[in-house]
Write an enzyme that holds these catalytic residues in place. Structure first.
Site, PDB file in Angstrom:
ATOM      1  N   ASP A  72       0.840  -1.195   0.000  1.00 24.04           N
ATOM      2  CA  ASP A  72       0.000   0.000   0.000  1.00 24.04           C
ATOM      3  C   ASP A  72       0.882   1.254   0.000  1.00 24.04           C
ATOM      4  O   ASP A  72       1.914   1.317   0.658  1.00 24.04           O
ATOM      5  CB  ASP A  72      -0.909  -0.018   1.238  1.00 24.04           C
ATOM      6  CG  ASP A  72      -2.057   0.965   1.125  1.00 24.04           C
ATOM      7  OD1 ASP A  72      -3.211   0.503   0.989  1.00 24.04           O
ATOM      8  OD2 ASP A  72      -1.817   2.185   1.181  1.00 24.04           O
TER       9      ASP A  72
ATOM     10  N   ASN B  39     -12.766  -3.327   2.609  1.00 23.78           N
ATOM     11  CA  ASN B  39     -13.685  -2.192   2.735  1.00 23.78           C
ATOM     12  C   ASN B  39     -14.596  -2.178   1.508  1.00 23.78           C
ATOM     13  O   ASN B  39     -14.111  -2.322   0.380  1.00 23.78           O
ATOM     14  CB  ASN B  39     -12.902  -0.880   2.830  1.00 23.78           C
ATOM     15  CG  ASN B  39     -12.035  -0.828   4.075  1.00 23.78           C
ATOM     16  OD1 ASN B  39     -12.410  -1.348   5.119  1.00 23.78           O
ATOM     17  ND2 ASN B  39     -10.875  -0.200   3.969  1.00 23.78           N
TER      18      ASN B  39
ATOM     19  N   GLY C  67     -15.933   2.388   3.950  1.00 23.72           N
ATOM     20  CA  GLY C  67     -14.634   3.062   3.910  1.00 23.72           C
ATOM     21  C   GLY C  67     -13.827   2.795   2.652  1.00 23.72           C
ATOM     22  O   GLY C  67     -12.621   3.039   2.615  1.00 23.72           O
ATOM     23  N   GLN C  68     -14.480   2.305   1.597  1.00 24.20           N
ATOM     24  CA  GLN C  68     -13.753   2.018   0.362  1.00 24.20           C
ATOM     25  C   GLN C  68     -13.470   3.324  -0.383  1.00 24.20           C
ATOM     26  O   GLN C  68     -14.375   4.129  -0.608  1.00 24.20           O
ATOM     27  CB  GLN C  68     -14.585   1.086  -0.531  1.00 24.20           C
ATOM     28  CG  GLN C  68     -13.857   0.673  -1.802  1.00 24.20           C
ATOM     29  CD  GLN C  68     -14.657  -0.314  -2.647  1.00 24.20           C
ATOM     30  OE1 GLN C  68     -15.804  -0.636  -2.330  1.00 24.20           O
ATOM     31  NE2 GLN C  68     -14.055  -0.772  -3.721  1.00 24.20           N
TER      32      GLN C  68
ATOM     33  N   HIS D  31     -10.394  -4.942  -3.502  1.00 23.86           N
ATOM     34  CA  HIS D  31      -9.057  -5.222  -2.960  1.00 23.86           C
ATOM     35  C   HIS D  31      -9.173  -5.679  -1.521  1.00 23.86           C
ATOM     36  O   HIS D  31     -10.073  -5.265  -0.791  1.00 23.86           O
ATOM     37  CB  HIS D  31      -8.144  -3.996  -3.055  1.00 23.86           C
ATOM     38  CG  HIS D  31      -8.735  -2.749  -2.471  1.00 23.86           C
ATOM     39  ND1 HIS D  31      -9.662  -1.983  -3.157  1.00 23.86           N
ATOM     40  CD2 HIS D  31      -8.556  -2.147  -1.281  1.00 23.86           C
ATOM     41  CE1 HIS D  31     -10.015  -0.954  -2.409  1.00 23.86           C
ATOM     42  NE2 HIS D  31      -9.375  -1.026  -1.251  1.00 23.86           N
ATOM     43  N   LEU D  32      -8.233  -6.519  -1.142  1.00 17.18           N
ATOM     44  CA  LEU D  32      -8.147  -7.034   0.222  1.00 17.18           C
ATOM     45  C   LEU D  32      -6.906  -6.427   0.858  1.00 17.18           C
ATOM     46  O   LEU D  32      -5.819  -6.465   0.274  1.00 17.18           O
ATOM     47  CB  LEU D  32      -8.056  -8.564   0.169  1.00 17.18           C
ATOM     48  CG  LEU D  32      -7.932  -9.333   1.467  1.00 17.18           C
ATOM     49  CD1 LEU D  32      -8.522 -10.742   1.278  1.00 17.18           C
ATOM     50  CD2 LEU D  32      -6.487  -9.459   1.947  1.00 17.18           C
ATOM     51  N   HIS D  33      -7.074  -5.848   2.047  1.00 15.65           N
ATOM     52  CA  HIS D  33      -5.928  -5.341   2.811  1.00 15.65           C
ATOM     53  C   HIS D  33      -5.393  -6.464   3.694  1.00 15.65           C
ATOM     54  O   HIS D  33      -6.163  -7.090   4.437  1.00 15.65           O
ATOM     55  CB  HIS D  33      -6.351  -4.203   3.741  1.00 15.65           C
ATOM     56  CG  HIS D  33      -6.875  -2.979   3.078  1.00 15.65           C
ATOM     57  ND1 HIS D  33      -6.127  -1.837   2.909  1.00 15.65           N
ATOM     58  CD2 HIS D  33      -8.098  -2.701   2.550  1.00 15.65           C
ATOM     59  CE1 HIS D  33      -6.861  -0.900   2.315  1.00 15.65           C
ATOM     60  NE2 HIS D  33      -8.061  -1.408   2.088  1.00 15.65           N
TER      61      HIS D  33
HETATM   62  P1  5GP Z   1      -9.689   1.444   0.529  1.00 13.49           P
HETATM   63  O1  5GP Z   1      -9.731   2.733   1.300  1.00 13.49           O
HETATM   64  O2  5GP Z   1     -10.408   1.603  -0.799  1.00 13.49           O
HETATM   65  O3  5GP Z   1     -10.108   0.240   1.285  1.00 13.49           O
HETATM   66  O4  5GP Z   1      -8.159   1.191   0.215  1.00 13.49           O
HETATM   67  C1  5GP Z   1      -7.473   1.793  -0.833  1.00 13.49           C
HETATM   68  C2  5GP Z   1      -6.018   1.715  -0.494  1.00 13.49           C
HETATM   69  O5  5GP Z   1      -5.279   1.931  -1.666  1.00 13.49           O
HETATM   70  C3  5GP Z   1      -5.559   2.779   0.514  1.00 13.49           C
HETATM   71  O6  5GP Z   1      -4.998   2.126   1.630  1.00 13.49           O
HETATM   72  C4  5GP Z   1      -4.551   3.600  -0.271  1.00 13.49           C
HETATM   73  O7  5GP Z   1      -3.455   3.987   0.526  1.00 13.49           O
HETATM   74  C5  5GP Z   1      -4.126   2.649  -1.370  1.00 13.49           C
HETATM   75  N1  5GP Z   1      -3.731   3.278  -2.609  1.00 13.49           N
HETATM   76  C6  5GP Z   1      -4.395   4.270  -3.282  1.00 13.49           C
HETATM   77  N2  5GP Z   1      -3.762   4.560  -4.435  1.00 13.49           N
HETATM   78  C7  5GP Z   1      -2.673   3.735  -4.490  1.00 13.49           C
HETATM   79  C8  5GP Z   1      -1.631   3.576  -5.452  1.00 13.49           C
HETATM   80  O8  5GP Z   1      -1.571   4.239  -6.473  1.00 13.49           O
HETATM   81  N3  5GP Z   1      -0.689   2.629  -5.167  1.00 13.49           N
HETATM   82  C9  5GP Z   1      -0.740   1.868  -4.039  1.00 13.49           C
HETATM   83  N4  5GP Z   1       0.243   0.981  -3.872  1.00 13.49           N
HETATM   84  N5  5GP Z   1      -1.703   1.996  -3.131  1.00 13.49           N
HETATM   85  C10 5GP Z   1      -2.657   2.923  -3.344  1.00 13.49           C
END
Ligand code: 5GP
Ligand code: ZN
Length: 112
Positions: A30, A85, A91-92, A98-100
Site C-alpha cells: 500500500d 472495505n 470506507g472504500q 481489494h483485500l488489505h
Molecule cells: P480502501 O480505502 O479503498 O479500502 O483502500 C485503498 C487503499 O489503496 C488505501 O490504503 C490507499 O493507501 C491505497 N492506494 C491508493 N492509491 C494507491 C496507489 O496508487 N498505489 C498503491 N500501492 N496503493 C494505493
C-alpha cells in the site's frame, strides 16, 4: 476500466513491485501503509467492489493468494488481519475490489 488505478497497476501500465502475482491476482504494498506490513491483494479483473462479484472463484483466488502472501511474509507466528472495505460506509476509497493484509503491530478492535 481505463481510468482505474488498480487496473493500471495490475496490467503493468503503472510499474509496481509485486509481492505476489499469478494468472488472476496481484499483490503489492500500500502507498500509505497503516501498519508495518500493509499489502493490497487484488483480482486482475475489475470489480467495483465485492458486491459485483459474480463468480465464487474470485473469492477463493483472492483469499488463497492473501493466505499465501501472509505465509511468505512470515506473518503466521504473530498474526495478521485481512480487511475488505466495501462501499461508502465501508470506507472504500478505490473502486476496484481489494483485500488489505495488515500486520506487524497490535491492531485495534473495533475498527474506527
Ligand atoms: P480502501 O480505502 O479503498 O479500502 O483502500 C485503498 C487503499 O489503496 C488505501 O490504503 C490507499 O493507501 C491505497 N492506494 C491508493 N492509491 C494507491 C496507489 O496508487 N498505489 C498503491 N500501492 N496503493 C494505493
Ligand atoms: Zn480496476
Amino acid at each position: 476500466m481505463d481510468d482505474c488505478i488498480f487496473c493500471k497497476i495490475a496490467n503493468g501500465d503503472i510499474p509496481t513491485d509485486f509481492i505476489y502475482s499469478d494468472e488472476n491476482v496481484v499483490a503489492f504494498r500500500d502507498l500509505n501503509p497503516q501498519a508495518p506490513v500493509h499489502v493490497l491483494v487484488i483480482p486482475k479483473k475489475h470489480y467495483k467492489s465485492g458486491i459485483e462479484v459474480d463468480n465464487p472463484s474470485v473469492w477463493s483466488d483472492l483469499m488463497s493468494s492473501a493466505v499465501k502472501v501472509a505465509r511468505e511474509l512470515g506473518l503466521e507466528k504473530d498474526g495478521y488481519r485481512m480487511v475488505i472495505n466495501t462501499g461508502e460506509q465501508g470506507g472504500q476509497t478505490v473502486p476496484h475490489l481489494h483485500l488489505h493484509l495488515l500486520a506487524g503491530r497490535n491492531l485495534g478492535w473495533p475498527p474506527g
